[in-house]
Each structure stands twice: as structure tokens, then as C-alpha cells.
Enzyme design. Structure first.
Site: not given
Ligand code: CJB
Length: 833
Positions: A373, A572, A566-567, A677, A681
């Protein structure tokens, strides 16, 4: 199974089969029964919380009947199952979702009204199940919804944290973290005190000879008990109700050690108990960051070992040979957090079941798939060898053996590339030595996937490049993320969902999102556009009310709502956004009153949590609030600009915010956001987006068309050169950004020193996230947004066109891709009655 029960008994059970309610009267009966018996209350003291509880219990009873039948059906058919291992499941609220998925929300609404309650108020009583940080955890939740909706025999496995992600309060403009104790009353979980697993830690490995064979035995150490808690996952418009099994830790052998207790060692017996319970006590609040804490590793092993024990126990019931294991079981690793499952399965097969290493390893690698991810280096998990040795001595031996055999094969295939061995080794030869979890996950899986096309290409050409050489390109694949339209359209935006249904031949689009394309032929329909615009406006009014209630700031719903939720993370780039807002403020201030009258009013809305230890992210939150404090009371500006920070962004707030956005921001430095994601939305809810060429933004553009999205900024292929130039060339800052910095430094937004590190990151420390490089393009693109928004008719047309082309981004499509390309599983056809 049935045959083992005597006929008369069987008859008695069948005769008394539970029938779930189907209408208002049946529903009301159940609610009253739960209020008066389960909750021991009455008409006279049934408040909204009691109404929520009773309604949930009524639906829970219904779900559990379906859950039982689903499990029986899956056991009976004995086909391959999917196990989704995720340390995070960001579920949000369950009641609204359950009512909609079983198709009885109207029934509940009417029933509750007769009993004296408004369903919206009842639904709001529920506390979010927030067992996740952000995108990764929410993706897992969307996948569960799709797996059930598509009738896949699938289980989620996670940890039952006593405390989920913290609650965020904003005090004097700063984030303050408050514990999230969510388990007070949770009708959605079923404790299974009979489903327990003893999990071992520490100790040592001894060699023993059994029947002429030498085996390794992992002995002594500490035992902690895992107790299963099951959460039913209802599919939409199907009786399939799958299971999410969450493990809770407790001291093995009961509450506390009575021997110690009776011999007067009270403190130590309680300490043992507390140490055991600590394992599942709290979710680590980091997003895209791994900090290598021992307790985190304990959590990972605890959860993985309990889950595998459960999976193996279920497999063994079918009395098949071990070689059939991968035909019955597919395990998906959500990021590297569950990677120890690979080692644990190898240990079970070799040490406990007595299989030969190679045979066991073939079974293991055929079973697992790994989803990556992120490419951010700080998020890639590595564990010190010494820590693994201490906590899991046998596992470390197995990791070394896995690595040995792997490196031998690499050496054979690439005899001339000595450096290759160092680069791909699962053990990093650093000080201290580290286990590289991503490499272990790749070596132990048959497929590795990224989460959007750009991201999947990037992992193949950067962090996992050598592995593509070694295994060939086919081991690596892409599954672009998606979202469930049930929660993110039907539940979050009921009016829009209804309007869409009226143009798409009913609610089928919720199960086949490509049907949205039928909207496109209505784009020119004036009445349709008008209704669409009215719904957006109403959603903005609702958000404006929330803003007023929570911040005291009055915003005009006719303004352009610009949202970034978002976080909070430097990659970001919320800092880019707030610098842009300051630039806008300065431009407005420089205008004459006449010029100002011609400007478009805007509300800049931010929301998101910073990891408690992420100092820079907390500074960004502080700057946003400081700018808001100045701008929002500036009488020259009035409605032209408002800056809002929404406290405690979470899933249920996202359900209110997404439908109320005109433009949302997805502005990560190119190449850093794996997918994103929330971009999906927002578009699905009839908002446009401004974004960089990153993650899924690129595929969204491909689907909805370039003229319906506002793209800006440098491309990922240029990022490395730009960074290099910042460090080694002369680094000049964008002149407009420089003005913004000067204004901050003048003290316009409070003590300049508070923000000096944010400015220094750009001016002095190489601007790693390319804020200055992208600033001009960002500002210009926002001007295009303003211009486009002035033409409301065309704006709405863009929104409708975009929604009609969003079919690709349903998580149903993702699940079908995983099922076909990675898991090799099929749905179970269900008979509806
Ligand atoms: N992502 O939320 C997290 N935490 C992590 O530690 C690594 C990745 C996110 O995962 C999402 C689902 O795949 C992605 O859409 C996003 O870009 C990514 O930051």
C-alpha cells in the site's frame, strides 16, 4: 452432519426455526421486546440510546440467523474460502448499513416513528467502530462489504482493540488526543468464549528426536489466550452474511493466577493479567509510518497465530491431504503487518504436522497473496533481528532458512551479480540487523499487488525491482482500489441515490455500478440538473449546520465548498492547501471593495488526524486553525473566504462531508499516494476534484475525462530530478509562495516561530514534497476552478457526467479481480429463501 442428530430432535429444531421480521409490526414487536427484556426498560424511560440499542438488537438477531445459515452453507459446500488478514478494519457505524443492506430501512423508519423516534437521531447514537487509521483500514471494510454482497465465502481476521483510533479535539488550535473507548455497549459483536487459542511468546527452541526424525520444538515462554469476537457482515440484497473475527487477548487460564493470588502475590497476578490484556488494548495511531515497537510485533504475532490456528482447524475438519490446502484456502495479507503468517504456517506444517520443508513451502507460497500500500520508506516495516529472536525464537530460525534457500536460488540464477544478494536479502546487514518484512512477504507469496496502476508500476521499477528480475513480471500485478457504493452513495447520500435510481431503472446500479452510465443520456435534462443541484445544496446546508454547531462559524452554503479531509501528512500536502488559502486571502485583501464584489465566495474545509508523535503534522493543523481565526473574523472578507478545521474526522463524518463538497483536494506529491480512495468517494457524490497526477487520480481522469477534473503539478517521473536539483543546485522559491511565507513571518497568523519549521522545510531543507515547485500550477488551477464554478449549469453537467463514468471504482470490481487473478475462488450461489 445432520444425520448424526436423531430424527425427532431434528424435527423439533426445524419446527421452531426462527423467522425474522419482515414488516413494521414485526419490527416494532422486536424493538419493544428488546427494550423491555434485554435492556430492562420501558416506554417511560426509553431514550434515543435505548431506541438505538433495541433497533440494533432487532437487526442483529436477524443478521445472526443469516450468519448461521451462511456458515452452514459454506461448511456444507466445502469450497475454497478467502481469509483477509488486516490489522485495521475501519468499519464506522453498523446499524444504518445493516438496515440498508437487508433492505428494511423503510420498515424501521416507520416502526421507529410509531414508537416516537426519528430514525436519523437513532442512527446517530452509534459510536463509530474505528479500528483503523485511514485508507488502508477503510479499504478492508469496503472489501468485506463487497465480499459478502458478491457471496464469496470469506472471513476477515483482525484485532479487537479496546481503544480504536483516538478522538481528536481541537483546543486553542492544537490537536489534543482523547482515548476512544468504544466497547461500552456494542451490540454488533458476539463473544465466542468457547473459541480460544493459546498463543506462545519467548522461550527457546529445543531439538528432539521423534521416531528417528529430528524436529524443532518451541518450548516454555509465556502463554496468552486469544478469544474470538465475531462481527456479522451483511451483504447488500443477499442473505449472505459473512464473518469478521476479531481476537481479544487475555491471561491464559482465567482472570488471574489464583495460585499467585492465594499465596499473597496479588500484585504480580494482576500484573500478568494486565500484560496479557495489553496486547489487544490499543490500535497504533500511525498512518504510513512504522515505529518498530515490541508491543506492535506482539500484536502482529498474536493475531496472526490465532487466525492461522483457526484456519488450519477449519481445514482439518474436511480431512483432506495437506497438498489440498491451497485449493481450500487463500490468505490475503493487507500490507506487511500479517507477514509472520507466512512463517507461522511454515512452522505449523514442518514442526507440528511433520511435512518436509520443500513440500510445506510449496503449500505456503501457493496460499498467500500480498498487497503493498505504500512506497514511502518510513512506512516499510523492518524488525530488529534481536527482537524477533527474543520474542519468537523459532520463527527467526525459519526466517533464516527461508532466506538461505531464497538466496541460494538467486545466486544460481544471477551468478555474476554479487550485490544482488545483499540487495534482496530478507535480512538487512545493518547495525542492528533487520528483517525486511516486505521482502519476506514477496518471497512467501504467489502474487504481489499494488493498489493503483501508477503505484503498481512504481513498486516494480523501484522498491521491488530486483524481485521482478528474479521472479519475472507475472508475480506482480495491479488491483486498483475501489469503494463500496452501498455505504458511500446509498447510505451517505440517500437523496442522490434515489435520484440516480429514478434514471437508471431502480437500485440495480448499487450491485453493478457500471449501470451509472445510463445517467449520461440525461445530462442535458434541465429538470434532472435542477434536482441534482438541489440535492447538492441541501447536503451543503447540512454540513454548514454541522460547522456552525461545532465551530460557531457561519458559512454560506452558496459558497464553493473546497474540502480536504484525510490523515494529516506532509506527503498529502495540507500545507500546500493552507499556503494557497493564505495566498487567496492576501489577494482578496489587496483588492478594492468593488473588485471584491466580483469574487466567488469560498469555504476551505479541512479535517484529519495527525499521528500523536508527528510533530510537523500537528504544526500544520495549528497553522490551519490560526489562519481560520484571522480570516473568519476579517470584515473586509466576509463570506468571500472562510477557513474551517473540522474536529475528529472519521467514517461517519466522511459520510456527511463527501456529499457536501463542490471541489475536493487530492494533492499529494506525485508518486507518493499509492491510490487514495476518498477521491473516488467525492466524485461518486457529485463533486469535482483537484489533484496531482498520482495514485488513482490518474485512472479517475481516464474514466471521467480530462475536462472533468482539475489536474496540476509535476509528474512522478520528474520528482527525483527536482529533489536532486533542490539539494545540489540553486533552489529558488516560487515568488508568490515567498510572499505567503513573509506574511506568516510578519506574525499575521500568530507567533511566527510556531510555523518556522514548516517554512524551513521548503526554504532550507530541500522542499522534499515539492510544495514550491507545484505552487504556481496549484494557484492557477484554483483560478480555473473558480471560473468553472461560475457557470453552474456546466458545472452540474460535469458532475453528472463524472458520476455516470465512475462504475469502475466499485470495490465489487476489485474483489472480482482478486478472486480471479489472485485467490482463484468462486462465489457461492445462494438460494434466497
Ligand atoms: N495506506 O492508509 C494507509 N496506511 C499505510 O500505512 C499505508 C498505505 C493507504 O492505503 C490506501 C488503501 O490502499 C491507499 O489508497 C492510500 O494511498 C495509502 O496511503
Amino acid at each position: 452432519v445432520e444425520a448424526s442428530i436423531p430424527e425427532p430432535q431434528r424435527e423439533a429444531w426445524k419446527r421452531n426455526q426462527i423467522t425474522s421480521f419482515t414488516d413494521k409490526d414485526g419490527f416494532e414487536k422486536e424493538v419493544v421486546r428488546h427494550v423491555e427484556t434485554t435492556l430492562a426498560r420501558s416506554m417511560f424511560n426509553c431514550d434515543e440510546i435505548a431506541a438505538y440499542s433495541a433497533t440494533s438488537l432487532a437487526f442483529r438477531d436477524r443478521l445472526i440467523t443469516h450468519w448461521n445459515r451462511t456458515q452452514q452453507r459454506q461448511t456444507y459446500r466445502d469450497t475454497k474460502r478467502v481469509y483477509y488478514l488486516s490489522l485495521e478494519f475501519l468499519m464506522g457505524r453498523a446499524l444504518d448499513n445493516a438496515m440498508l443492506n437487508v433492505g428494511l430501512k423503510n420498515v424501521a423508519q416507520d416502526g421507529l416513528a410509531e414508537l416516537g423516534f426519528r430514525i436519523e437521531d437513532v442512527v446517530k447514537q452509534e459510536h463509530d467502530a474505528a479500528l483503523g487509521n485511514g485508507g488502508l483500514g477503510r479499504l478492508a471494510a469496503c472489501f468485506l462489504d463487497s465480499l459478502a454482497t458478491l457471496n464469496f465465502p470469506a472471513w476477515g481476521y483482525g484485532l479487537r482493540y479496546r481503544y480504536g483510533i483516538f478522538k481528536q479535539e481541537i483546543i486553542d488550535g492544537y490537536q489534543v488526543e482523547v482515548p476512544d473507548y468504544w466497547l461500552d455497549f456494542n451490540p454488533w459483536e458476539f463473544p465466542r468464549h468457547d473459541v480460544t487459542v493459546d498463543i506462545q511468546f519467548f522461550g527457546q527452541v529445543n531439538k528432539k528426536t521423534v521416531g528417528g526424525k529430528t524436529i524443532s520444538v518451541w518450548e516454555a515462554g509465556e502463554i496468552v489466550q486469544a478469544v474470538a469476537y465475531d462481527v456479522p457482515i451483511p451483504g447488500y440484497d443477499t442473505p449472505t452474511t459473512n464473518n469478521l473475527r476479531l481476537w481479544s487477548s487475555k491471561a491464559s487460564g482465567g482472570e488471574f493466577d489464583f495460585q499467585k493470588f492465594n499465596s499473597g502475590d496479588y500484585e504480580s497476578s494482576v500484573a500478568d493479567q494486565q500484560r496479557a490484556e495489553t496486547i489487544s488494548a490499543v490500535l497504533y495511531p500511525n498512518d504510513n509510518l512504522e515505529r518498530g515497537k515490541e508491543l506492535r510485533l506482539k500484536q502482529q504475532y498474536f493475531w496472526v497465530a490465532a487466525s492461522l490456528y483457526d484456519i488450519v482447524r477449519r481445514f482439518k475438519k474436511s480431512r483432506r491431504s495437506w497438498n489440498e490446502f491451497p485449493d481450500q484456502v487463500a490468505i490475503q495479507l493487507n500490507d506487511t503487518h500479517p507477514t509472520l503468517a507466512i512463517v507461522e504456517l511454515q512452522r505449523i506444517l514442518v514442526d507440528v504436522e511433520g511435512l518436509e520443508w520443500d513440500n510445506a513451502w510449496e503449500i505456503v507460497t501457493s496460499t498467500f497473496g500480498y498487497t503493498n500500500h505504500t512506497v514511502l520508506p518510513e512506512a516499510l516495516e523492518k524488525w530488529p533481528v534481536g527482537l524477533v529472536q527474543h520474542l519468537l525464537p523459532r520463527h527467526l530460525q525459519i526466517i533464516y532458512d527461508i532466506n538461505l534457500f531464497f538466496l541460494q536460488s538467486v545466486e544460481k540464477a544471477f551468478p555474476d551479480d554479487r550485490d544482488m544478494l545483499r540487495r534482496v536479502s530478507i535480512i538487512e546487514e545493518s547495525q542492528p540487523k533487520m528483517v525486511r518484512m516486505a521482502f519476506l512477504a514477496i518471497v512467501g507469496s504467489h502474487k504481489v499487488n499494488g493498489v493503483a496502476e501508477l503505484h503498481s508500476d512504481l513498486i516494480k521499477t523501484t522498491i521491488f525491482k530486483d524481485f521482478v528480475e528474479i521472479y519475472g513480471p507475472d508475480k506482480f500485478t495491479n488491483v486498483t482500489n475501489g469503494i463500496t457504493p452501498r455505504r458511500w452513495l446509498h447510505q451517505a447520500n440517500p437523496r442522490l441515490s434515489e435520484l440516480i435510481a429514478s434514471k437508471c431503472g431502480g437500485n440495480d446500479f448499487l450491485k453493478d455500478l457500471t449501470i451509472l452510465n445510463q445517467l449520461e443520456k440525461h445530462v442535458e435534462d434541465k429538470q434532472f440538473r435542477k434536482e441534482w443541484a438541489e440535492i447538492k445544496y441541501a447536503n451543503k446546508v447540512r454540513l454548514a449546520k454541522h460547522i456552525k454547531d461545532t465551530t460557531g462559524v457561519v458559512v454560506n452554503p452558496a459558497s464553493l465548498f473546497d474540502v480536504q479531509v484525510k490523515r494529516i501528512h506532509e506527503y498529502k500536502r495540507q500545507q500546500l492547501n493552507i499556503f494557497g488559502v493564505i495566498h487567496r486571502y492576501l489577494s482578496l485583501k489587496a483588492m478594492t471593495p468593488d473588485q471584491r464584489k466580483k469574487q466567488l465566495p469560498r469555504v476551505s474545509i479541512f479535517g484529519g488526524k495527525a499521528a500523536p508523535g508527528y510533530w510537523m503534522a500537528k504544526q500544520i493543523i495549528h497553522l490551519i486553525n490560526s489562519v481560520g481565526a484571522v480570516v473568519n473574523k476579517d470584515e473586509d472578507i466576509g463570506d468571500l473566504l472562510k477557513v474551517i478545521f473540522l474536529e475528529d474526522y472519521n467514517v461517519s463524518k466522511a459520510e456527511m462531508i463527501c456529499p457536501a463538497s463542490d471541489i475536493s483536494e487530492h494533492i499529494s506529491t506525485a508518486g507518493t499516494e499509492a491510490s487514495g480512495t476518498s477521491n473516488m468517494k467525492f466524485v461518486l457524490n457529485g463533486g469535482l476534484i483537484i489533484g496531482t497526477c498520482d495514485g488513482a487520480n490518474i485512472e479517475i481522469t481516464r474514466e471521467i475525462g480530462e475536462s472533468n477534473i482539475f489536474l496540476f503539478g509535476n509528474l512522478s517521473e520528474d520528482v527525483e530530478d527536482l529533489r536532486h536539483a533542490h539539494t545540489y543546485g540553486s533552489h529558488t522559491i516560487d515568488s508568490d509562495l515567498d510572499k505567503v511565507f513573509n506574511e506568516i513571518e510578519k506574525g499575521t497568523f500568530g507567533t511566527p516561530h510556531d510555523f518556522s519549521a514548516m517554512i524551513a522545510a521548503v526554504r532550507q531543507h530541500g522542499d522534499y514534497y515539492l510544495v514550491s515547485d507545484d505552487f504556481h500550477s496549484y494557484i492557477e488551477t484554483h483560478q480555473l476552478v473558480d471560473e468553472a464554478y461560475r457557470n453552474q449549469d456546466e458545472w452540474i453537467a460535469k458532475c453528472i457526467t463524472s458520476v455516470s463514468r465512475m462504475g469502475f471504482f466499485t470495490s465489487d470490481r476489485c474483489i472480482n479481480e482478486y478472486a480471479e487473478e489472485i485467490w482463484n475462488v468462486e462465489p457461492l450461489v445462494v438460494d434466497r429463501h
